[in-house]
Scaffold this active site. Structure first.
Site, PDB file in Angstrom:
ATOM      1  N   CYS A  43      31.692  42.783  27.375  1.00  0.00           N
ATOM      2  CA  CYS A  43      32.657  41.703  27.622  1.00  0.00           C
ATOM      3  C   CYS A  43      32.671  40.656  26.515  1.00  0.00           C
ATOM      4  O   CYS A  43      33.621  39.879  26.412  1.00  0.00           O
ATOM      5  CB  CYS A  43      32.351  41.026  28.955  1.00  0.00           C
ATOM      6  N   HIS A  53      36.085  34.199  29.131  1.00  0.00           N
ATOM      7  CA  HIS A  53      36.106  35.570  29.631  1.00  0.00           C
ATOM      8  C   HIS A  53      36.430  35.518  31.127  1.00  0.00           C
ATOM      9  O   HIS A  53      35.928  34.654  31.845  1.00  0.00           O
ATOM     10  CB  HIS A  53      34.734  36.214  29.397  1.00  0.00           C
ATOM     11  N   ASN A  92      39.121  41.775  35.453  1.00  0.00           N
ATOM     12  CA  ASN A  92      38.273  41.732  34.261  1.00  0.00           C
ATOM     13  C   ASN A  92      38.613  42.931  33.370  1.00  0.00           C
ATOM     14  O   ASN A  92      38.312  44.067  33.723  1.00  0.00           O
ATOM     15  CB  ASN A  92      36.813  41.758  34.711  1.00  0.00           C
TER      16      ASN A  92
HETATM   17  O1  UT7 Z   1      32.155  40.782  32.865  1.00  0.00           O
HETATM   18  C1  UT7 Z   1      30.831  41.168  32.897  1.00  0.00           C
HETATM   19  C2  UT7 Z   1      30.057  40.225  33.650  1.00  0.00           C
HETATM   20  N1  UT7 Z   1      30.216  40.425  35.070  1.00  0.00           N
HETATM   21  C3  UT7 Z   1      30.240  39.414  35.871  1.00  0.00           C
HETATM   22  O2  UT7 Z   1      30.214  38.296  35.394  1.00  0.00           O
HETATM   23  C4  UT7 Z   1      30.226  39.662  37.359  1.00  0.00           C
HETATM   24  C5  UT7 Z   1      29.253  38.734  37.978  1.00  0.00           C
HETATM   25  N2  UT7 Z   1      29.097  38.893  39.428  1.00  0.00           N
HETATM   26  C6  UT7 Z   1      30.059  38.548  40.289  1.00  0.00           C
HETATM   27  O3  UT7 Z   1      31.146  38.154  39.900  1.00  0.00           O
HETATM   28  C7  UT7 Z   1      29.715  38.577  41.764  1.00  0.00           C
HETATM   29  O4  UT7 Z   1      28.338  38.783  41.921  1.00  0.00           O
HETATM   30  C8  UT7 Z   1      30.480  39.664  42.568  1.00  0.00           C
HETATM   31  C9  UT7 Z   1      31.937  39.269  42.673  1.00  0.00           C
HETATM   32  C10 UT7 Z   1      30.317  41.003  41.885  1.00  0.00           C
HETATM   33  C11 UT7 Z   1      29.927  39.714  43.991  1.00  0.00           C
HETATM   34  O5  UT7 Z   1      30.017  38.444  44.624  1.00  0.00           O
HETATM   35  P1  UT7 Z   1      28.760  37.850  45.397  1.00  0.00           P
HETATM   36  O6  UT7 Z   1      29.179  36.551  45.928  1.00  0.00           O
HETATM   37  O7  UT7 Z   1      27.583  37.870  44.444  1.00  0.00           O
HETATM   38  O8  UT7 Z   1      28.603  38.870  46.594  1.00  0.00           O
HETATM   39  P2  UT7 Z   1      27.343  39.735  46.999  1.00  0.00           P
HETATM   40  O9  UT7 Z   1      27.199  40.885  46.079  1.00  0.00           O
HETATM   41  O10 UT7 Z   1      26.161  38.853  47.205  1.00  0.00           O
HETATM   42  O11 UT7 Z   1      27.798  40.251  48.403  1.00  0.00           O
HETATM   43  C12 UT7 Z   1      28.002  39.360  49.516  1.00  0.00           C
HETATM   44  C13 UT7 Z   1      28.423  40.180  50.712  1.00  0.00           C
HETATM   45  C14 UT7 Z   1      27.517  41.375  50.987  1.00  0.00           C
HETATM   46  O12 UT7 Z   1      27.442  41.557  52.397  1.00  0.00           O
HETATM   47  P3  UT7 Z   1      26.191  40.992  53.228  1.00  0.00           P
HETATM   48  O13 UT7 Z   1      24.984  41.655  52.636  1.00  0.00           O
HETATM   49  O14 UT7 Z   1      26.219  39.512  53.005  1.00  0.00           O
HETATM   50  O15 UT7 Z   1      26.533  41.420  54.621  1.00  0.00           O
HETATM   51  C15 UT7 Z   1      28.243  42.532  50.373  1.00  0.00           C
HETATM   52  O16 UT7 Z   1      27.914  43.758  50.958  1.00  0.00           O
HETATM   53  O17 UT7 Z   1      29.720  40.726  50.498  1.00  0.00           O
HETATM   54  C16 UT7 Z   1      29.676  42.173  50.643  1.00  0.00           C
HETATM   55  N3  UT7 Z   1      30.589  42.760  49.675  1.00  0.00           N
HETATM   56  C17 UT7 Z   1      31.886  42.962  49.913  1.00  0.00           C
HETATM   57  N4  UT7 Z   1      32.664  42.741  50.981  1.00  0.00           N
HETATM   58  C18 UT7 Z   1      33.972  43.039  50.913  1.00  0.00           C
HETATM   59  C19 UT7 Z   1      30.326  43.166  48.397  1.00  0.00           C
HETATM   60  N5  UT7 Z   1      31.433  43.622  47.813  1.00  0.00           N
HETATM   61  C20 UT7 Z   1      32.422  43.503  48.731  1.00  0.00           C
HETATM   62  C21 UT7 Z   1      33.794  43.820  48.721  1.00  0.00           C
HETATM   63  N6  UT7 Z   1      34.521  43.560  49.824  1.00  0.00           N
HETATM   64  N7  UT7 Z   1      34.407  44.343  47.646  1.00  0.00           N
END
Ligand code: UT7
EC number: 2.3.1.180
Length: 329
Positions: free
Chosen positions: A113, A255, A285
């Site tokens: 990225c 980004h 992204n």
């Molecule tokens: O460009 C390269 C660099 N990349 C980035 O900068 C990405 C950085 N990371 C992020 O943007 C975020 O971590 C994500 C958007 C990928 C995820 O967001 P988050 O707030 O960190 O969510 P999480 O992974 O902690 O998940 C929270 C909850 C989980 O459920 P429980 O365990 O709380 O019941 C996940 O299973 O949301 C659930 N979840 C989803 N629910 C609906 C994870 N993905 C999804 C989804 N739809 N697509």
């Protein structure tokens, strides 16, 4: 003389993949995606005959057309990508062939990225040294080629797209690419965002396919934390080194990985929302494409003027990150 951006261009495939479309194939929902990431839809290059070089070539052609020059005048083509058409030859050589830039040399740059920022600073060195007069710097990724559309933690995030700029010597002192701070952290980064298969460690085999090793894999939480810290730190560093304030900055060009990361960066810089370029809602992204697509949109909308102060920031796999200060000429 410093290098300046003389021309910008972007290419986005036409097909839209919306959150609603993803709801049909994954256990996810529009509301979750929008509130956690800011994304509503992304573009997909569906045609199996077309890959990253196609999008990069479209950008290269537009750069030539807008600048009104022919391909012979290009000295160097750098394509930042993590989804090259093939491991070799480079996508940059394919672009060179497509536009018939017979006097150029060409190479790909791998910094995920942060690829466009790394490539912009690399290209700028060749202008500053007097080695090259016209350098194309393109960021392009066909992310849909490495996405597992059964993995909701990554499938919702990425889209396909490309953007690029033409670099030439600035016409006056004090304009162009004035400062860059680029970083990597190969000590802590590599295992949190990667694609394991297809390289020399795990060449394609039945096992690598069965184990989904040809898809992007991300520990979102770890990457999120690292990105928030690094992007805000480097933005602040660029401001301090160049005596920039929240008032004198015209545009933060970040980004586009997650709206929340962008807001955190803007907050640390003390700049208001109107100065933050944000198109993540429509494209998701696009990896190396995000920053040059944002630049091309600002340019198309007539929002860049002589003396506009731009701070470009990025963070990605590696980890790699950086900030660049551009004073528009
Ligand atoms: O460009 C390269 C660099 N990349 C980035 O900068 C990405 C950085 N990371 C992020 O943007 C975020 O971590 C994500 C958007 C990928 C995820 O967001 P988050 O707030 O960190 O969510 P999480 O992974 O902690 O998940 C929270 C909850 C989980 O459920 P429980 O365990 O709380 O019941 C996940 O299973 O949301 C659930 N979840 C989803 N629910 C609906 C994870 N993905 C999804 C989804 N739809 N697509």
């Amino acid at each position: 003389m410093k290098a300046a951006i003389s021309t910008t261009a972007k290419y986005l495939p036409e097909e839209v993949l919306s959150n609603k479309d993803l709801e049909r194939i994954l256990e996810t929902n529009d509301e979750w995606i929008r509130t956690r990431t800011g994304i509503s839809e992304r573009r997909i290059l569906r045609d199996p005959e077309k890959a990253t070089s196609y999008m990069a070539t479209e950008v290269a052609r537009m750069l030539l057309e807008k600048r009104g020059i022919c391909a012979d005048e290009i000295d160097l083509i750098i394509v930042a990508t993590m989804t090259p058409d093939m491991i070799f030859p480079s996508t940059a050589c394919l672009v060179q062939g497509n536009i018939q830039a017979k006097n150029a040399w060409a190479f790909d740059l791998s910094a995920a990225c942060s690829g466009f920022l790394y490539a912009l600073n690399t290209g700028a060195q060749f202008i500053e040294s007097g080695n090259c007069k016209k350098v194309m710097v393109i960021g392009a990724d066909k992310m849909s080629s490495i996405i597992d559309y059964t993995d909701r933690s990554t499938a919702i995030l990425f889209g396909d797209g490309a953007g690029g700029v033409l670099l030439e010597a600035a016409q006056e002192d004090g304009y162009g690419v004035l400062d860059a701070r680029l970083y990597s952290d190969g000590l802590n980064g590599p295992n949190h965002l990667l694609m394991r298969g297809g390289g020399s460690l795990h060449p394609a085999s039945h096992e690598t396919i069965d184990q989904h090793m040809h898809f992007i894999q991300q520990d979102g939480k770890q990457v999120f934390k690292a990105a928030v810290m690094a992007m805000a730190d480097v933005a602040e560093e660029i401001m301090q080194r160049n005596g920039l304030t929240s008032e004198t900055i015209d545009w933060l060009v970040p980004h586009q990985a997650n709206q929340r990361i962008i807001h955190a960066t803007a907050e640390r810089m003390g700049i208001t929302e109107e100065k933050v370029v944000m198109n993540i809602a429509h494209y998701g992204n696009t990896t190396a494409g995000t920053v040059p697509i944002c630049l091309a949109e600002l340019d198309e909308q007539g929002k860049l003027h002589k003396g506009s102060n731009l701070v470009l920031v990025s963070f990605g796999a590696g980890y790699t990150w950086g900030g660049i200060y551009v004073r528009w000429q």
